[in-house]
Structure formats: structure tokens, C-alpha cells
Design an enzyme around this catalytic site. Structure first.
Site, PDB file in Angstrom:
ATOM      1  N   GLY A  55       0.833  -1.203   0.000  1.00 53.97           N
ATOM      2  CA  GLY A  55       0.000   0.000   0.000  1.00 53.97           C
ATOM      3  C   GLY A  55       0.867   1.252   0.000  1.00 53.97           C
ATOM      4  O   GLY A  55       0.524   2.262  -0.615  1.00 53.97           O
ATOM      5  N   TRP A  87      -1.574   6.699   8.392  1.00 55.07           N
ATOM      6  CA  TRP A  87      -0.338   5.926   8.460  1.00 55.07           C
ATOM      7  C   TRP A  87       0.815   6.759   7.898  1.00 55.07           C
ATOM      8  O   TRP A  87       0.605   7.623   7.034  1.00 55.07           O
ATOM      9  CB  TRP A  87      -0.512   4.626   7.656  1.00 55.07           C
ATOM     10  N   GLU A 161      -7.038   1.148   4.500  1.00 59.73           N
ATOM     11  CA  GLU A 161      -7.631   0.535   5.701  1.00 59.73           C
ATOM     12  C   GLU A 161      -9.101   0.207   5.513  1.00 59.73           C
ATOM     13  O   GLU A 161      -9.747  -0.229   6.472  1.00 59.73           O
ATOM     14  CB  GLU A 161      -7.518   1.510   6.890  1.00 59.73           C
ATOM     15  N   HIS A 191      -4.860  -6.821   6.737  1.00 61.83           N
ATOM     16  CA  HIS A 191      -5.900  -6.022   6.085  1.00 61.83           C
ATOM     17  C   HIS A 191      -7.065  -6.890   5.577  1.00 61.83           C
ATOM     18  O   HIS A 191      -7.059  -8.101   5.757  1.00 61.83           O
ATOM     19  CB  HIS A 191      -5.271  -5.183   4.973  1.00 61.83           C
ATOM     20  N   HIS A 218      10.746   0.568 -13.163  1.00 57.71           N
ATOM     21  CA  HIS A 218      11.999   1.186 -13.607  1.00 57.71           C
ATOM     22  C   HIS A 218      11.847   2.496 -14.373  1.00 57.71           C
ATOM     23  O   HIS A 218      12.840   3.082 -14.780  1.00 57.71           O
ATOM     24  CB  HIS A 218      12.811   0.223 -14.496  1.00 57.71           C
ATOM     25  N   ARG A 222       8.059   0.061 -21.561  1.00 60.83           N
ATOM     26  CA  ARG A 222       7.579  -1.255 -21.993  1.00 60.83           C
ATOM     27  C   ARG A 222       6.149  -1.571 -21.545  1.00 60.83           C
ATOM     28  O   ARG A 222       5.386  -2.192 -22.256  1.00 60.83           O
ATOM     29  CB  ARG A 222       8.519  -2.321 -21.433  1.00 60.83           C
ATOM     30  N   ASN A 250      11.399   0.105  -8.797  1.00 65.14           N
ATOM     31  CA  ASN A 250      10.883  -1.243  -9.038  1.00 65.14           C
ATOM     32  C   ASN A 250      10.059  -1.631  -7.832  1.00 65.14           C
ATOM     33  O   ASN A 250      10.590  -2.038  -6.797  1.00 65.14           O
ATOM     34  CB  ASN A 250      12.005  -2.251  -9.268  1.00 65.14           C
TER      35      ASN A 250
HETATM   36  C1  LIG Z   1      -3.903   4.427   5.692  1.00 64.03           C
HETATM   37  C2  LIG Z   1      -2.752   3.566   5.273  1.00 64.03           C
HETATM   38  N1  LIG Z   1      -2.037   3.907   4.183  1.00 64.03           N
HETATM   39  C3  LIG Z   1      -1.008   3.174   3.755  1.00 64.03           C
HETATM   40  C4  LIG Z   1      -0.638   2.013   4.414  1.00 64.03           C
HETATM   41  C5  LIG Z   1       0.541   1.242   3.914  1.00 64.03           C
HETATM   42  O1  LIG Z   1       0.230  -0.049   3.493  1.00 64.03           O
HETATM   43  P1  LIG Z   1       1.360  -1.177   3.463  1.00 64.03           P
HETATM   44  O2  LIG Z   1       1.546  -1.653   4.862  1.00 64.03           O
HETATM   45  O3  LIG Z   1       0.803  -2.241   2.569  1.00 64.03           O
HETATM   46  O4  LIG Z   1       2.583  -0.569   2.919  1.00 64.03           O
HETATM   47  C6  LIG Z   1      -1.322   1.613   5.557  1.00 64.03           C
HETATM   48  C7  LIG Z   1      -0.918   0.407   6.263  1.00 64.03           C
HETATM   49  O5  LIG Z   1      -1.527  -0.110   7.140  1.00 64.03           O
HETATM   50  C8  LIG Z   1      -2.415   2.411   6.006  1.00 64.03           C
HETATM   51  O6  LIG Z   1      -3.091   2.087   7.116  1.00 64.03           O
END
Ligand SMILES: Cc1ncc(COP(=O)(O)O)c(C=O)c1O
Length: 393
Positions: A55, A87, A161, A191, A218, A222, A250
Site C-alpha cells: 500500500g 499511516w 484501511e 488487512h 523502472h 515497456r 521497481n
Molecule cells: C492508511 C494507510 N495507508 C497506507 C498504508 C501502507 O500499506 P502497506 O503496509 O501495505 O505498505 C497503511 C498500512 O496499514 C495504512 O493504514
């Protein structure tokens, strides 16, 4: 553990799908990723889905894509309105691309951005807004969408989330993740669906999709679809196979992640229904207790977990709850990342705070959550009720 924060939801189907990939001998990005992207885009009624390895990477690629748009790209020094509670990697890509953050407080009841403060956050330099539906509970995404449209802002929806949550509207219920110009998802272990590690971004915009595909791999041309007039093909197929057109990364996913994701997506409606059933019981047992504030559902939550804020008037401190939870072998943790500007990383950011962050501070200092899982948790929720009943405040 009696009640952990996260639970394994893989069954024989995911294991068989992974075995199929192992037997095929093709491990890196290929047909499974393409099939998962297609199914995920369809689930949300979107034109494009681009899978990445987390995420966080989805957020990174989303922000990077917007900085390369032909018209009105995000540029260094532009301002982005963000909620104070999310987050860390909701924010980090914005810092990494030189954007200035304007932190807006949350509503204590829903834990989502307080949209009554958006006007105050706006300046002539505002170019984008980020909304996050916290822990399964839809933010006022319709309000944010209208605000973004009115002021010509990009709307980045971090839905990491809240997969499968819904917001009712005049033309029926709409899934979270379908309101933003780009929305991102996480398939990390804890999740709503898990691919081990994994993430996705979805969009209806062909240009964003094409940019995201180049940035994911990258920065080469392609993977850019032919229908987009962004990087006209060269004559020389030898050179074309390794033509780098944009600064990329990547952050590609692997086939096993996508194969597991396809199986998980099939189970998602049933898993969400099970989470919602647990949520109903939690709400029923905790709604009337004045000492604690639980997250008020806005729309239809897909219930990542159960949040509790120990109200200052309760006579209790949060620490009074932690001991009994530990004794009962119940996992608990901070609400998402708490109030982000209180983390040390903030010293690297260009930012300001719109008004105050009173509610974000209360969530940070007095809040915590326990896990919800896609199976029956009646015993666990009832036990929690008994423990909190026994506290003297
Ligand atoms: C609101 C939010 N954004 C981004 C992320 C990042 O996800 P990941 O842990 O898959 O990198 C999270 C992770 O829990 C999240 O709660």
C-alpha cells in the site's frame, strides 16, 4: 493468543493458487497480476487497477504519477490538505516529492478528516487533498469529492484501511476507493484481504494508469499501454525494450501475491459480512458506556478493528485498561499511526497545522484498538465487555 490483532485468512484455495504459480515457473509479474488487476478494477467499477508490492508503494506511485501529468502536474511547493491521523506512508511520498502538507484535525467520533475545516485549509497554492477512511469507516468522501471539484484539486483517496466499505448516496451505495482521482489499497497481512505484502491503485484516468505502470517498473516504456499518447514509440525495437522515459522504481508485485489476491477477492464479500456481524455486537455492547467512545459508523464500515477512546471524564487512564487486556491475552495498539505531526519524522516535512489538532491528540493519547477478523468473535468481544465492566473509574 486469545485475541490477536491480525489473523491468517488463507485457506486451501490460496495455497493451491500459490502452488499453481510455483508449478508454472513464472514468478515475477505476469498473467496472475494482470488477472487480479482486472478483477479488482471490476469489483470497483473502475477502468484501471495497477498492482504494486505494498500500500505504501501504491501511495508513492500515485503521488509520483500526479507529478508527471501533462496538464497541471503536482509541483514542488504545492500544498496538499491531509488529515492529521493516518499511516506514515500516507504522508512520506508527499514529503519526498517536495510538497507542503496542511494538517487538518479529525472528528473524534468517526476518526476521519473534519470536513468543516477544509475551507480554512485552502490557499492559492493548494493543489491536492488526501482523504483516508480510517479503520474501515468511510470518511465524508462525497464532501471531499465536491470540495476537490469546486477548487480544482486532485483527490487522492488512501483506502488502505477500508476495502469494501460503502457510503450511501443519492444514486445508491458507493464503495470507498471510488471517490478519488486515484485510490490506493493495502493487502498487508492484517488487512481486509491479504496477499502477504501487496497493494493496488485504481483510477479511471488513462494517463495516470500509464504513468503508474511506467513508474512501477523502472520508469521504462515497456508497460505503457499503446492507447495513450504519452511516449510515442521509437522505430528501433531493440532500443525500445529498454527505453527509460520517466524516473521510476521497481515496486512490482510477484505472481504468488496476485494469485493469493484473486482467491481472497472471491472471499471478500463473505469476509466483510463476518466483520460487520462482529461490529454489530461490539456496537451493541459498548454504545451505552459513557466512559468509552467507540468509532461512530459513517455509512457502512468494513470494520478493520474496534477502536476505543478512554474519555477524560471517565476517571480512567488508558493505562488502566492495558494491564487487564494483557492479562487476558488480548492484543491492542495505537489508532493507525496516531497524530502524525507528533512523530519525529515530521522534522523533515514542510507543513503547517490548520487551527489545532485537539481531536487527533485525544485519539493519540487516549485511544487504542483491538482486532476484528472475518470470523465469529462473540466470545472475544463479550470477554472484552466483561473486562471493561470490571474497571473502577
Ligand atoms: C492508511 C494507510 N495507508 C497506507 C498504508 C501502507 O500499506 P502497506 O503496509 O501495505 O505498505 C497503511 C498500512 O496499514 C495504512 O493504514
Amino acid at each position: 493468543m486469545f485475541w490477536d490483532l491480525a489473523a491468517d485468512t488463507w485457506g486451501p484455495e490460496e495455497r493451491a493458487a500459490i502452488a499453481r504459480v510455483m508449478d508454472s515457473g513464472r514468478y515475477t509479474i505476469g498473467a496472475e497480476v494482470a488477472a487480479f488487476e482486472k478483477a479488482f478494477a471490476e469489483y470497483h467499477g473502475k477502468r484501471h487497477a495497477v498492482m504494486v508490492n505494498s500500500g505504501s508503494s501504491a501511495n508513492l506511485v500515485a503521488v509520483a504519477s500526479l507529478t508527471h501529468k501533462k496538464d497541471r502536474p503536482l509541483e514542488r511547493g504545492d500544498e496538499v490538505i491531509v488529515p492529521a491521523v493516518s499511516w506514515a506512508t500516507t504522508y512520506h511520498p508527499l514529503q519526498q516529492y517536495g510538497l507542503k502538507l496542511r494538517f487538518v484535525d479529525i472528528e473524534l467520533a468517526t476518526l476521519n478528516i473534519d470536513t468543516s475545516r477544509l475551507e480554512a485549509a485552502l490557499s492559492p497554492k493548494t493543489k491536492a487533498i488526501v482523504a483516508v477512511s480510517i479503520l474501515g469507516n468511510p470518511a465524508a468522501l462525497d464532501v471531499v469529492r465536491a470540495f476537490a471539484d469546486e477548487h480544482g484539486l486532485y483527490f487522492l483517496e488512501d483506502n488502505c484501511e477500508s476495502l469494501d466499505a460503502e457510503l450511501p448516496g443519492e444514486s445508491g451505495s458507493r464503495k470507498t476507493g471510488t471517490f478519488g482521482d486515484i485510490a490506493t489499497f493495502s493487502f498487508f497481512f492484517s488487512h481486509h484481504i491479504s496477499t502477504g505484502e501487496g497493494g493496488m491503485l485504481i483510477t479511471d484516468d488513462d494517463e495516470t494508469d500509464a504513468l503508474a505502470r511506467a513508474i512501477r517498473a523502472h520508469g521504462w516504456v515497456r508497460d505503457v499501454p499503446d492507447n495513450v499518447d504519452l511516449f510515442p514509440p521509437g522505430e528501433d525495437s531493440f532500443a525500445e525494450a529498454y527505453r527509460f522515459v520517466i524516473p521510476g522504481y521497481n515496486v512490482r508485485p510477484q505472481e504468488i501475491n496476485a494469485a493469493a489476491g484473486l482467491e481472497q477477492l472471491k472471499k471478500l464479500p463473505a469476509m466483510t459480512a463476518a466483520r460487520r456481524k462482529n461490529l454489530k455486537l461490539f456496537q451493541q455492547l459498548f454504545d451505552g458506556d459513557e466512559r468509552f467512545q467507540i468509532q461512530r459508523e459513517h455509512g457502512k464500515s468494513s470494520s478493520f478493528c474496534f477502536t476505543i477512546i478512554v474519555r477524560p471524564e471517565s476517571g480512567l487512564e488508558r493505562a488502566d485498561v492495558f494491564g487487564p487486556l494483557e492479562d487476558a491475552d488480548i492484543g491492542f495498539r495505537m489508532i493507525t499511526g496516531g497524530n502524525f505531526p507528533r512523530h519525529d519524522a515530521i522534522r523533515f516535512f514542510d507543513y503547517d497545522i490548520v487551527g489545532d489538532l485537539k481531536n487527533a491528540n485525544t485519539a493519540h493519547d487516549r485511544g487504542f484498538f483491538v482486532g476484528n477478523h472475518p470470523f465469529d468473535l462473540s466470545e472475544q468481544i463479550t470477554r472484552l465487555r466483561d473486562i471493561l465492566n470490571g474497571l473502577k473509574g
